[in-house]
Each structure stands twice: as structure tokens, then as C-alpha cells.
Design a protein around this motif. Structure first.
Motif, short mmCIF file in Angstrom:
data_model
loop_
_atom_site.label_atom_id
_atom_site.label_comp_id
_atom_site.label_asym_id
_atom_site.label_seq_id
_atom_site.Cartn_x
_atom_site.Cartn_y
_atom_site.Cartn_z
N PRO A 105 -7.76 -6.12 3.04
CA PRO A 105 -7.91 -5.57 4.40
C PRO A 105 -6.75 -4.70 4.84
CG PRO A 105 -7.38 -7.92 4.48
CD PRO A 105 -7.68 -7.60 3.05
N TRP A 106 -5.62 -4.81 4.17
CA TRP A 106 -4.49 -3.97 4.55
C TRP A 106 -4.79 -2.49 4.30
CZ3 TRP A 106 -3.93 -7.75 0.71
CH2 TRP A 106 -3.98 -7.30 -0.61
N PHE A 107 -5.72 -2.18 3.41
CA PHE A 107 -6.05 -0.77 3.18
C PHE A 107 -6.60 -0.13 4.45
CE2 PHE A 107 -8.98 2.62 1.97
CZ PHE A 107 -8.13 3.43 1.22
N ILE A 108 -7.61 -0.74 5.02
CA ILE A 108 -8.19 -0.21 6.25
C ILE A 108 -7.18 -0.21 7.39
CG2 ILE A 108 -9.84 -0.79 8.09
CD1 ILE A 108 -11.91 -1.30 5.99
N ARG A 109 -6.43 -1.29 7.50
CA ARG A 109 -5.46 -1.38 8.60
C ARG A 109 -4.36 -0.33 8.46
NH1 ARG A 109 -4.91 -7.90 8.02
NH2 ARG A 109 -7.00 -8.46 8.77
N MET A 110 -3.93 -0.10 7.23
CA MET A 110 -2.91 0.94 7.02
C MET A 110 -3.45 2.31 7.40
SD MET A 110 0.06 -0.23 5.99
CE MET A 110 0.85 1.20 5.27
N LEU A 111 -4.71 2.58 7.04
CA LEU A 111 -5.31 3.86 7.41
C LEU A 111 -5.47 3.98 8.92
CD1 LEU A 111 -5.71 4.13 4.37
CD2 LEU A 111 -8.01 4.98 4.82
N ASN A 112 -5.85 2.87 9.57
CA ASN A 112 -5.96 2.88 11.03
C ASN A 112 -4.61 3.19 11.66
OD1 ASN A 112 -8.67 2.28 10.96
ND2 ASN A 112 -8.40 0.09 11.30
N THR A 113 -3.56 2.54 11.16
CA THR A 113 -2.22 2.77 11.69
C THR A 113 -1.82 4.22 11.51
OG1 THR A 113 -1.48 0.49 11.32
CG2 THR A 113 0.23 2.18 11.39
N GLU A 114 -2.07 4.76 10.32
CA GLU A 114 -1.67 6.14 10.05
C GLU A 114 -2.46 7.13 10.91
OE1 GLU A 114 0.30 9.42 8.28
OE2 GLU A 114 0.78 7.33 8.73
N ASN A 115 -3.72 6.85 11.16
CA ASN A 115 -4.50 7.74 12.02
C ASN A 115 -4.03 7.67 13.47
OD1 ASN A 115 -6.84 9.26 10.70
ND2 ASN A 115 -6.95 7.26 9.72
N LEU A 116 -3.62 6.48 13.92
CA LEU A 116 -3.04 6.37 15.26
C LEU A 116 -1.75 7.17 15.38
CD1 LEU A 116 -3.63 2.57 15.99
CD2 LEU A 116 -4.69 4.50 17.19
N ARG A 117 -1.06 7.35 14.26
CA ARG A 117 0.19 8.12 14.24
C ARG A 117 -0.07 9.60 13.96
NH1 ARG A 117 3.81 7.25 10.58
NH2 ARG A 117 5.63 7.32 11.94
N GLY A 118 -1.36 9.98 13.95
CA GLY A 118 -1.70 11.39 13.77
C GLY A 118 -1.62 11.88 12.34
N GLY A 119 -1.54 10.96 11.38
CA GLY A 119 -1.49 11.36 9.97
C GLY A 119 -0.19 12.01 9.57
N ALA A 120 0.88 11.78 10.34
CA ALA A 120 2.15 12.47 10.09
C ALA A 120 2.73 12.15 8.71
CB ALA A 120 3.16 12.10 11.17
N THR A 121 2.64 10.88 8.31
CA THR A 121 3.26 10.48 7.04
C THR A 121 2.45 10.95 5.85
OG1 THR A 121 4.28 8.55 8.08
CG2 THR A 121 4.05 8.51 5.69
N VAL A 122 1.14 10.80 5.90
CA VAL A 122 0.32 11.18 4.75
C VAL A 122 0.38 12.69 4.51
CG1 VAL A 122 -1.89 11.54 5.93
CG2 VAL A 122 -1.86 10.65 3.58
N ARG A 123 0.57 13.48 5.56
CA ARG A 123 0.70 14.93 5.38
C ARG A 123 1.96 15.29 4.62
NH1 ARG A 123 -1.32 15.35 10.72
NH2 ARG A 123 0.79 15.61 11.52
N GLU A 124 2.98 14.43 4.69
CA GLU A 124 4.23 14.70 4.00
C GLU A 124 4.26 14.08 2.60
OE1 GLU A 124 7.26 13.23 6.55
OE2 GLU A 124 6.94 14.75 8.11
N MET A 125 3.21 13.38 2.23
CA MET A 125 3.14 12.74 0.92
C MET A 125 2.87 13.82 -0.14
SD MET A 125 0.74 9.48 -0.09
CE MET A 125 1.09 8.69 1.49
N HIS A 126 3.85 14.11 -0.96
CA HIS A 126 3.77 15.27 -1.85
C HIS A 126 2.67 15.16 -2.90
CE1 HIS A 126 6.20 12.52 -4.29
NE2 HIS A 126 5.80 13.22 -5.34
N ASP A 127 2.28 13.94 -3.27
CA ASP A 127 1.28 13.79 -4.32
C ASP A 127 -0.03 13.19 -3.81
OD1 ASP A 127 2.29 11.28 -3.79
OD2 ASP A 127 2.47 10.68 -5.89
#
Length: 226
Positions: A110-132
């Protein structure tokens, strides 16, 4: 021998790979339960059984740990998909296997969905900087592209389906009943348990396969001749 110095044991060396893995798993659990702002590095250290300074040595700071944990969430699901050997399956079987895996992965991790929820609440800022990030996803996209291509060649899938959009359909059907588990139970009294989710996965596979079906010869069917 009498008078000899006692033998000294060499210090135990920590397995860096296992330590990093333990920290990442602890971070996944902490961030998914507490969100980015509520997560605490000292709790991650306690969960992982390591010192707080060691976590900083590995990942730099709290944002660095979060970024690594988010990446790990994507890596875990892609590794699980790789074990399905989709390339070795017939197109329809491959699609069904992927749908069932996706549902089960969301359920047991369940941490997969929750992590994605958290990242979407943050506007996807971190995943956009993920180089790979694109590279991590590319293996599945390439597999789906090949599955769709084989289905077209066999005359069972229609042309023009984008593999990325197709995966979004699959993920959406599997995501919703897990992410909204408690509200669906409370509002609709939906008996969502392991067996219910399996039936939902069966139905979801039927739906996406119907979406893929080549209907170019539908006018030739007996029911359309009347």
C-alpha cells in the motif's frame, strides 16, 4: 596460551546494499503513513535499525531520503512486472497477467499508492527532478508496445492504441478500489476484501481486452446482418 594476548575479532562490516535497502523500505513506510511533512528521519532510522547519521550519510537530507524512497516505489513495481515474463505470453494472457499483478501489488504494497498520493499533493515536484524516471518506466512501455503489436498481428487487437494510455487505463481500474477502500466500504457497503479484488481484477481484464478487441469485422457477425 598463558600470557598471550586475547584474540580480537575484526569489526563486523555492514552490508551496504542491505543497509540501503532497509533504509529505503523504512522510508517508504514512514512517508506513506505520515506524508512528507509529517515523516521524521529518527523514526526511519528506528524502523531500519540504523543510526540517524548513517541515513544522512547515504541520502543527504530528508528530501534526499524522500526522493530515493519515491524512486524505490517505482522500481519495486517495475521489478515485479519483469518477473511476469510478459514477453513469453500470448497477448491476451499477458494483459490479464499484468492486470492481476497490478491489483495485487497495490493491495500488498500500500505504500506505493500512498507515496504517489503524497507526491501528487506536492505537485509532482520530486518526480519531475528524478533523472531516470522515464527510463524506469520504459521497460514496461516497450513490453506493452510489443504485446499490442503481437495482438494486432494475430488479428485480435485493433490498431491505434497507445501503450502509455493503455497502461493508465489498467492502473486506474486497479488503483481506485485500493486508494478509496475505506470510503467505498463506508458509503456503498462494498465488501472489498481479497476475493472481491480478485473478481474486480477479472472484470477489469475483461474490460481492457474488450477495449483492445479488433472490431473491423463486426459488421460481418450474424447479429449485424438482420
Amino acid at each position: 596460551m598463558p600470557g598471550s594476548e586475547p584474540a580480537t575479532r575484526p569489526p563486523r562490516r555492514r552490508n551496504a546494499k542491505l543497509t540501503r535497502s532497509a533504509i529505503l523500505q523504512a522510508a517508504l513506510e514512514e512517508f506513506s503513513e505520515m506524508g512528507h511533512s509529517g515523516a521524521r528521519v529518527d523514526r526511519i532510522a528506528e524502523r531500519a535499525g540504523v543510526s540517524k547519521p548513517m541515513i544522512y550519510d547515504y541520502f543527504g537530507d530528508k528530501d534526499g531520503i524522500y526522493a530515493a524512497a519515491l524512486r524505490e516505489a517505482y522500481v519495486q513495481i517495475r521489478e515485479g512486472e519483469a518477473e511476469l515474463d510478459l514477453d513469453m505470453r500470448q497477448p491476451e494472457e499477458a494483459v490479464r497477467a499484468l492486470v492481476h499483478f497490478t491489483m495485487e501489488h497495490f493491495r500488498i504494497k500500500p505504500w506505493f499508492i500512498r507515496m504517489l498520493n503524497t507526491e501528487n499533493l506536492r505537485g509532482g515536484a520530486t518526480v519531475r527532478e528524478m533523472h531516470d524516471a522515464a527510463e524506469i518506466q520504459s521497460v514496461l512501455v516497450d513490453q506493452l508496445r510489443e504485446i499490442l503489436k503481437q495482438g494486432i498481428a494475430q488479428g485480435i487487437f485493433r490498431k491505434g492504441v497507445d501503450p502509455v494510455e493503455f497502461y493508465i487505463y489498467i492502473a486506474s481500474l486497479c488503483y481506485f478500489p485500493i486508494s478509496n477502500l475505506h470510503t467505498l466500504r463506508a458509503v456503498f457497503q462494498a465488501p472489498i476484501d481479497e476475493e472481491w479484488l480478485k473478481r474486480h481484477a477479472d472484470g477489469s481484464a475483461d474490460m481492457v481486452l474488450a477495449f483492445l478487441k479488433d472490431r473491423s469485422h463486426a459488421s460481418d457477425s450474424p447479429e449485424n446482418r438482420n
